[in-house]
Scaffold this active site. Structure first.
Site, PDB file in Angstrom:
ATOM      1  N   THR A   1      68.081  -0.271 -14.335  1.00 56.52           N
ATOM      2  CA  THR A   1      67.983   0.553 -15.541  1.00 56.52           C
ATOM      3  C   THR A   1      68.385   1.965 -15.142  1.00 56.52           C
ATOM      4  O   THR A   1      68.192   2.370 -13.989  1.00 56.52           O
ATOM      5  CB  THR A   1      66.549   0.595 -16.100  1.00 56.52           C
ATOM      6  OG1 THR A   1      65.706   1.194 -15.111  1.00 56.52           O
ATOM      7  CG2 THR A   1      66.033  -0.782 -16.434  1.00 56.52           C
TER       8      THR A   1
ATOM      9  N   GLU B   1      66.879  -4.761 -19.755  1.00 51.70           N
ATOM     10  CA  GLU B   1      65.918  -5.860 -19.595  1.00 51.70           C
ATOM     11  C   GLU B   1      66.192  -7.032 -20.546  1.00 51.70           C
ATOM     12  O   GLU B   1      65.588  -8.094 -20.433  1.00 51.70           O
ATOM     13  CB  GLU B   1      64.493  -5.343 -19.843  1.00 51.70           C
ATOM     14  CG  GLU B   1      63.965  -4.417 -18.758  1.00 51.70           C
ATOM     15  CD  GLU B   1      64.317  -2.943 -18.961  1.00 51.70           C
ATOM     16  OE1 GLU B   1      65.306  -2.646 -19.671  1.00 51.70           O
ATOM     17  OE2 GLU B   1      63.605  -2.088 -18.410  1.00 51.70           O
TER      18      GLU B   1
ATOM     19  N   LYS C   1      52.828  12.659 -31.559  1.00 55.68           N
ATOM     20  CA  LYS C   1      51.521  12.246 -32.076  1.00 55.68           C
ATOM     21  C   LYS C   1      50.800  13.478 -32.604  1.00 55.68           C
ATOM     22  O   LYS C   1      50.186  14.234 -31.850  1.00 55.68           O
ATOM     23  CB  LYS C   1      50.729  11.532 -30.992  1.00 55.68           C
ATOM     24  CG  LYS C   1      51.384  10.210 -30.656  1.00 55.68           C
ATOM     25  CD  LYS C   1      50.751   9.472 -29.510  1.00 55.68           C
ATOM     26  CE  LYS C   1      51.524   8.175 -29.311  1.00 55.68           C
ATOM     27  NZ  LYS C   1      51.580   7.719 -27.952  1.00 55.68           N
TER      28      LYS C   1
ATOM     29  N   TRP D   1      51.797   9.390 -36.266  1.00 55.73           N
ATOM     30  CA  TRP D   1      53.043   9.421 -35.506  1.00 55.73           C
ATOM     31  C   TRP D   1      54.189  10.000 -36.336  1.00 55.73           C
ATOM     32  O   TRP D   1      54.356   9.657 -37.509  1.00 55.73           O
ATOM     33  CB  TRP D   1      53.431   7.999 -35.046  1.00 55.73           C
ATOM     34  CG  TRP D   1      52.538   7.449 -33.971  1.00 55.73           C
ATOM     35  CD1 TRP D   1      51.357   7.988 -33.532  1.00 55.73           C
ATOM     36  CD2 TRP D   1      52.740   6.268 -33.214  1.00 55.73           C
ATOM     37  NE1 TRP D   1      50.816   7.210 -32.547  1.00 55.73           N
ATOM     38  CE2 TRP D   1      51.642   6.138 -32.328  1.00 55.73           C
ATOM     39  CE3 TRP D   1      53.741   5.289 -33.182  1.00 55.73           C
ATOM     40  CZ2 TRP D   1      51.519   5.072 -31.431  1.00 55.73           C
ATOM     41  CZ3 TRP D   1      53.611   4.229 -32.291  1.00 55.73           C
ATOM     42  CH2 TRP D   1      52.516   4.134 -31.423  1.00 55.73           C
TER      43      TRP D   1
HETATM   44  P1  ADP Z   1      67.534   3.166 -20.015  1.00 55.89           P
HETATM   45  O1  ADP Z   1      66.281   2.440 -20.403  1.00 55.89           O
HETATM   46  O2  ADP Z   1      67.543   3.597 -18.616  1.00 55.89           O
HETATM   47  O3  ADP Z   1      67.943   4.245 -20.998  1.00 55.89           O
HETATM   48  P2  ADP Z   1      69.095   1.076 -21.219  1.00 55.89           P
HETATM   49  O4  ADP Z   1      70.542   1.186 -21.345  1.00 55.89           O
HETATM   50  O5  ADP Z   1      68.536  -0.219 -20.874  1.00 55.89           O
HETATM   51  O6  ADP Z   1      68.713   2.117 -20.122  1.00 55.89           O
HETATM   52  O7  ADP Z   1      68.471   1.668 -22.533  1.00 55.89           O
HETATM   53  C1  ADP Z   1      67.761   0.908 -23.438  1.00 55.89           C
HETATM   54  C2  ADP Z   1      67.194   1.791 -24.475  1.00 55.89           C
HETATM   55  O8  ADP Z   1      68.222   2.468 -25.194  1.00 55.89           O
HETATM   56  C3  ADP Z   1      66.421   1.063 -25.545  1.00 55.89           C
HETATM   57  O9  ADP Z   1      65.117   0.763 -25.125  1.00 55.89           O
HETATM   58  C4  ADP Z   1      66.449   2.059 -26.690  1.00 55.89           C
HETATM   59  O10 ADP Z   1      65.459   3.062 -26.538  1.00 55.89           O
HETATM   60  C5  ADP Z   1      67.795   2.697 -26.531  1.00 55.89           C
HETATM   61  N1  ADP Z   1      68.739   2.070 -27.465  1.00 55.89           N
HETATM   62  C6  ADP Z   1      69.618   1.088 -27.210  1.00 55.89           C
HETATM   63  N2  ADP Z   1      70.332   0.793 -28.313  1.00 55.89           N
HETATM   64  C7  ADP Z   1      69.889   1.600 -29.297  1.00 55.89           C
HETATM   65  C8  ADP Z   1      70.209   1.777 -30.674  1.00 55.89           C
HETATM   66  N3  ADP Z   1      71.168   1.075 -31.269  1.00 55.89           N
HETATM   67  N4  ADP Z   1      69.513   2.696 -31.373  1.00 55.89           N
HETATM   68  C9  ADP Z   1      68.544   3.433 -30.795  1.00 55.89           C
HETATM   69  N5  ADP Z   1      68.195   3.324 -29.504  1.00 55.89           N
HETATM   70  C10 ADP Z   1      68.854   2.416 -28.757  1.00 55.89           C
END
Ligand code: ADP
Length: 546
Positions: free
Chosen positions: A189, A334, A443, A448
């Site tokens: 990640t 993940e 919060k 929220w």
């Molecule tokens: P990291 O967790 O290190 O940023 P990832 O690429 O796995 O790497 O990121 C996943 C996260 O990106 C998701 O949990 C979400 O918060 C955000 N994300 C992915 N796609 C979208 C989307 N279409 N809209 C909003 N947030 C998104």
């Protein structure tokens, strides 16, 4: 009683063999680091991948050894994608945009035995090589001998030229069969919310994900399509497209390191691309280029955007100015990564353009195979009414169960669900909408406030180029929103005027308590807003402390 059906294991090599046999002429077009266009086919890819397994074996790679890659989207990288898992080793894609310390940490944590790298990364390799000498035995530069740079490496770490190794090998290799649950690929990640953690995919999870993303209401991949994944192959397997495209026989156009607006525009038109995928920042850059040059998109019909929330402007502008549909998906490392995709249901048929555009901003419906739910702070499931928001949890055959090196199941709750770290609503039609990351939600007095909602509204103001909302300490309400904005070129932001954009769009108590105008906002290696840095800086902006 057992069913009486065949049970061949779901292996990545079966995807490649299918593509080579049934879509032999399917094209793979790559823009190389040097800028030339290289063309090959699925048939040639399969034979070259077999040849590469011979090279890997000669480099001492055996079952389950980690083969690291530091590379852009290109045909050699694709060969590693198939050769390493196909022979039972593990393809570990590394994000070169991370800090060198993180990259060195990731490579040693993964225990990569060999690194395959593009020549763009030679300076980076020289910087980190001394820290890798306990695991990395060899570096293979993915180029031809004429372009081989000199590289100072520690003794005991060999340097090879990819094309030389391939020229010296043969393709006398039969794809082996083994258990489908065997590990196939590793991806860390990007660490938006902490130290990078490894997600270890299996052949089974990869094949099932490839089937699921190809479905009509997801990427809808066809043999006649030509897809350009701008999303890098070092970022969650380019969203699974290298596998899904081969399964469907879709031609692949790989842009290499040439990701600026002008290069993408030229490649999209020259290669008759009709579908492209990437993060919103890329599409904003492309849009700005098209607007500045009056450029047209000759063949493009669809853009998939994901990785962070889709700005409303993208859907409106590409639709109105180019007749291109912007489709929104959500996922994470993940989840292999795709979890939801936004395509309409029959109930949405009669909506007007504005209503439909608004609905398309949601992250979408869950892919068949995944289940999702939202829960409150006590773990109680919340209703699917499009209003209640809570922590988003998922489960399914391409969701990780533990991070690399941790005990199996350790990333799951007691009922087997994976907490995504996102906060979301789900509407009665099953459309999920991310309202925040759990660490970013504000919060205020026990209620929220969604930072993303406030950011999107700020972005609708004509003077605003970029916006971030973070939680600042507040003596009475605990946390209150602070809006941090960057002005569009040639414009000045008047905070009071900007706040008027919220009138009638959110409850009064959601209004940001302060507006800060800055020249630029910090971003992570994957182009996302780095809210941890902003929080550190502006946490006490309202003077509260604590
Ligand atoms: P990291 O967790 O290190 O940023 P990832 O690429 O796995 O790497 O990121 C996943 C996260 O990106 C998701 O949990 C979400 O918060 C955000 N994300 C992915 N796609 C979208 C989307 N279409 N809209 C909003 N947030 C998104």
């Amino acid at each position: 009683m057992q069913g009486l059906m065949q049970q061949p294991p779901l292996l990545i090599s079966t995807i490649l063999r299918h593509a080579a046999r049934h879509h032999a002429a399917g094209e793979i077009v790559s823009k190389t680091t040097e800028g030339a266009i290289h063309r090959t086919t699925y048939a040639a890819l399969e034979s070259r991948a077999r040849r590469l397994t011979r090279v890997l074996a000669r480099l001492g790679i055996g079952e389950q050894d980690r083969v690291g890659t530091l590379a852009w989207n290109g045909y050699r990288h694709l060969e590693v994608y198939y050769a390493a898992p196909g022979m039972g080793a593990i393809c570990h894609t590394i994000n070169p945009r991370l800090h060198p310390d993180d990259i060195a940490f990731i490579i040693t944590h993964a225990g990569d035995a060999v690194l395959f790298a593009d020549t763009s990364f030679t300076a980076l390799l020289e910087t980190i090589a001394p820290r890798l000498k306990d695991c990395v035995r060899a570096i293979v530069l993915m180029t031809e001998s004429a372009n081989m740079p000199a590289l100072a490496l520690p003794s005991g770490m060999a340097l090879h030229c990819y094309d030389d190794l391939m020229d010296a090998a043969d393709d006398d290799f039969t794809w082996p069969s083994f258990e489908e649950t065997t590990a196939s690929a590793l991806c860390y990640t990007s660490g938006t919310t902490g130290r990078p953690k490894g997600v270890l995919y299996s052949h089974r999870s990869t094949v099932l994900h490839a089937y699921a993303i190809s479905m009509p209401d997801v990427l809808c991949l066809r043999a006649t399509d030509r897809i350009l994944p701008v999303v890098p192959m070092f970022h969650v397997n380019a969203w699974g497209i290298p596998y899904g495209a081969a399964l469907a026989g879709t031609s692949l156009v790989l842009p290499g390191r040439h990701l600026d607006g002008a290069s993408l525009h030229a490649l999209l038109n020259a290669e008759r691309v009709n579908f492209t995928c990437g993060v919103p920042t890329v599409w904003m850059v492309l849009l700005a280029h098209l607007r500045a040059t009056g450029g047209r998109l000759d063949t493009l019909r669809r853009i998939m955007t994901g990785g962070s929330a889709c700005p409303p402007l993208l859907i409106e502008a590409f639709g109105a100015e180019h007749g291109v549909a912007v489709e929104h998906g959500w996922g994470m490392t993940e989840l292999s990564p795709v979890g939801t995709y936004n395509t309409p249901k029959p109930v949405h048929a009669d909506l007007g353009t504005a209503e439909r555009d608004h609905l398309m901003l949601k992250q979408g419906r869950v892919l068949a195979g995944i289940d999702m739910k939202i829960v409150d702070g006590d773990g109680r499931e919340l209703p699917w009414d499009g209003a209640a928001f809570g922590d988003l949890k998922v489960c399914g055959p391409w969701v990780c169960s533990a991070y690399y090196g941790d005990a199996p199941g350790s990333a799951l709750d007691t009922d087997g669900w994976f907490a995504t770290g996102d906060v979301a609503t789900i509407d009665p039609d099953g459309l999920m909408e991310i309202t925040d990351r759990s660490k970013d939600v504000i919060k205020s007095g026990g209620e929220w406030i969604s930072s993303i909602t406030l950011e999107n509204i700020a972005l609708s103001h004509p003077d605003v180029a970029e916006a971030a909302v973070i939680a600042a300490h507040h003596p009475k309400w605990d946390e209150r929103p602070v809006l941090i904005v960057v002005a569009r070129e040639g414009r000045t932001i008047d905070p009071e005027d900007l706040l008027r954009v919220y009138a009638g769009k959110v409850a009064k108590w959601w209004l940001p308590d302060a507006v800060v105008v800055v020249p630029e906002l910090p971003h992570t290696a994957t182009g996302k807003l780095q809210k941890t840095a902003l929080r550190a800086r502006y946490r006490d902006h309202l003077g509260a402390g604590g």
